[in-house]
Design an enzyme around this catalytic site. Sequence first.
Site, PDB file in Angstrom:
ATOM      1  N   GLY A  20      19.273 -29.352 -51.096  1.00  0.00           N
ATOM      2  CA  GLY A  20      19.170 -29.872 -52.458  1.00  0.00           C
ATOM      3  C   GLY A  20      20.297 -29.353 -53.338  1.00  0.00           C
ATOM      4  O   GLY A  20      20.881 -30.080 -54.147  1.00  0.00           O
ATOM      5  N   ARG A  24      24.526 -24.364 -52.135  1.00  0.00           N
ATOM      6  CA  ARG A  24      24.031 -24.046 -50.783  1.00  0.00           C
ATOM      7  C   ARG A  24      24.843 -24.812 -49.740  1.00  0.00           C
ATOM      8  O   ARG A  24      25.052 -24.323 -48.634  1.00  0.00           O
ATOM      9  CB  ARG A  24      22.563 -24.418 -50.664  1.00  0.00           C
ATOM     10  CG  ARG A  24      21.652 -23.453 -51.381  1.00  0.00           C
ATOM     11  CD  ARG A  24      21.160 -22.455 -50.375  1.00  0.00           C
ATOM     12  NE  ARG A  24      20.670 -21.265 -51.032  1.00  0.00           N
ATOM     13  CZ  ARG A  24      19.401 -20.979 -51.195  1.00  0.00           C
ATOM     14  NH1 ARG A  24      18.487 -21.802 -50.762  1.00  0.00           N
ATOM     15  NH2 ARG A  24      19.048 -19.857 -51.774  1.00  0.00           N
ATOM     16  N   ARG A  43      30.342 -35.384 -59.722  1.00  0.00           N
ATOM     17  CA  ARG A  43      29.191 -34.814 -60.434  1.00  0.00           C
ATOM     18  C   ARG A  43      28.819 -33.415 -59.948  1.00  0.00           C
ATOM     19  O   ARG A  43      27.677 -32.973 -60.093  1.00  0.00           O
ATOM     20  CB  ARG A  43      27.953 -35.712 -60.303  1.00  0.00           C
ATOM     21  CG  ARG A  43      28.100 -37.005 -61.059  1.00  0.00           C
ATOM     22  CD  ARG A  43      26.910 -37.898 -60.836  1.00  0.00           C
ATOM     23  NE  ARG A  43      27.134 -39.166 -61.524  1.00  0.00           N
ATOM     24  CZ  ARG A  43      26.434 -39.577 -62.570  1.00  0.00           C
ATOM     25  NH1 ARG A  43      25.455 -38.849 -63.046  1.00  0.00           N
ATOM     26  NH2 ARG A  43      26.703 -40.711 -63.137  1.00  0.00           N
ATOM     27  N   ARG A  87      17.309 -32.820 -43.816  1.00  0.00           N
ATOM     28  CA  ARG A  87      17.158 -32.083 -45.067  1.00  0.00           C
ATOM     29  C   ARG A  87      16.863 -30.634 -44.738  1.00  0.00           C
ATOM     30  O   ARG A  87      16.044 -30.334 -43.851  1.00  0.00           O
ATOM     31  CB  ARG A  87      16.008 -32.692 -45.883  1.00  0.00           C
ATOM     32  CG  ARG A  87      15.486 -31.788 -46.956  1.00  0.00           C
ATOM     33  CD  ARG A  87      14.642 -32.494 -47.985  1.00  0.00           C
ATOM     34  NE  ARG A  87      13.757 -31.575 -48.678  1.00  0.00           N
ATOM     35  CZ  ARG A  87      14.145 -30.620 -49.525  1.00  0.00           C
ATOM     36  NH1 ARG A  87      15.426 -30.443 -49.780  1.00  0.00           N
ATOM     37  NH2 ARG A  87      13.261 -29.819 -50.098  1.00  0.00           N
ATOM     38  N   SER A  90      13.560 -25.895 -49.494  1.00  0.00           N
ATOM     39  CA  SER A  90      12.411 -25.017 -49.683  1.00  0.00           C
ATOM     40  C   SER A  90      11.163 -25.860 -49.956  1.00  0.00           C
ATOM     41  O   SER A  90      11.254 -27.045 -50.276  1.00  0.00           O
ATOM     42  CB  SER A  90      12.673 -24.058 -50.838  1.00  0.00           C
ATOM     43  OG  SER A  90      12.919 -24.797 -52.011  1.00  0.00           O
ATOM     44  N   ASP A 204       7.575 -20.499 -52.068  1.00  0.00           N
ATOM     45  CA  ASP A 204       6.526 -20.127 -53.026  1.00  0.00           C
ATOM     46  C   ASP A 204       5.204 -20.673 -52.501  1.00  0.00           C
ATOM     47  O   ASP A 204       5.187 -21.422 -51.525  1.00  0.00           O
ATOM     48  CB  ASP A 204       6.842 -20.660 -54.432  1.00  0.00           C
ATOM     49  CG  ASP A 204       7.040 -22.160 -54.450  1.00  0.00           C
ATOM     50  OD1 ASP A 204       8.190 -22.611 -54.277  1.00  0.00           O
ATOM     51  OD2 ASP A 204       6.048 -22.880 -54.598  1.00  0.00           O
ATOM     52  N   ARG A 217      16.105 -15.395 -50.034  1.00  0.00           N
ATOM     53  CA  ARG A 217      16.170 -16.824 -49.691  1.00  0.00           C
ATOM     54  C   ARG A 217      17.359 -17.131 -48.790  1.00  0.00           C
ATOM     55  O   ARG A 217      17.331 -18.071 -48.024  1.00  0.00           O
ATOM     56  CB  ARG A 217      16.265 -17.672 -50.955  1.00  0.00           C
ATOM     57  CG  ARG A 217      14.971 -17.647 -51.707  1.00  0.00           C
ATOM     58  CD  ARG A 217      15.041 -18.468 -52.953  1.00  0.00           C
ATOM     59  NE  ARG A 217      13.832 -18.263 -53.715  1.00  0.00           N
ATOM     60  CZ  ARG A 217      13.242 -19.166 -54.456  1.00  0.00           C
ATOM     61  NH1 ARG A 217      13.779 -20.356 -54.556  1.00  0.00           N
ATOM     62  NH2 ARG A 217      12.149 -18.896 -55.115  1.00  0.00           N
TER      63      ARG A 217
END
Length: 235
Positions: A20, A24, A43, A87, A90, A204, A217
Amino acid sequence: MTIHIGATPEDIAQTVLMPGDPYRARWAAETFLESPKLVNEVRGMLGFTGTWHGHRVTIQGSGMGMPSLSIYANELIRDYGVKTLIRIGSCGGMQESVKLRDLVLAMTTSSVSTPSSTIFRELAFAPAADWSLLSAAAKAAAKKEIDTHIGGIYSSDTFYDERPDLNEQMERHGILAVEMEAAELYTLAARYGCRALAVLTVSDHLKTHEALPADQREKSFGDMVEIALEAAFSE
Ligand code: HPA
């Protein structure tokens, strides 16, 4: 070049990993790929192409949520001819057995709506992972001895959710975790004859309200990248 991706057709590999977060994408490319080249920065949604064990691979940020991912996945598939999309991201745990840092491989994904819902009308389409990717990712995770759960997830349109009753029903029906992108990815892959998978780490938990600290993470993210790469090129 497309509206949202500034790469030439040759710049994009047929296999794409999609985190996402565009930063990363940069970290994964610089950490795991040989000769990573920046191929998109429109962008700020960074994309890199390099090689992994001799295989060409692109790592392209998807942004958060299905409307954003849908833009990048549509353009990658329809304009760049991408065939495999994984994908890496998280998720929030929804079952007590699903713990922080565990891996979730999304076999199916439920949703209230996706950018594709309009074409299905009354049909509750069942977006599902590609079996060859799913089984190869399960093997790669087992080799790393990571606690792994394989099953249904929920692709939500909201992070700050106002439907505790819906979450209760999903928990009751064994949904493992919640995230915000996979249902649209799987639906597009089905529509265009591509392979797709979501490899997720529990960051989470909806029941315990625990969350993984930022510094922990990175390790989980690195494991996901390696599992996704092994799955993509497992044949
Ligand atoms: N909800 C939705 N998406 C998520 C979550 C969550 O709790 N955690 C990681 N992605």
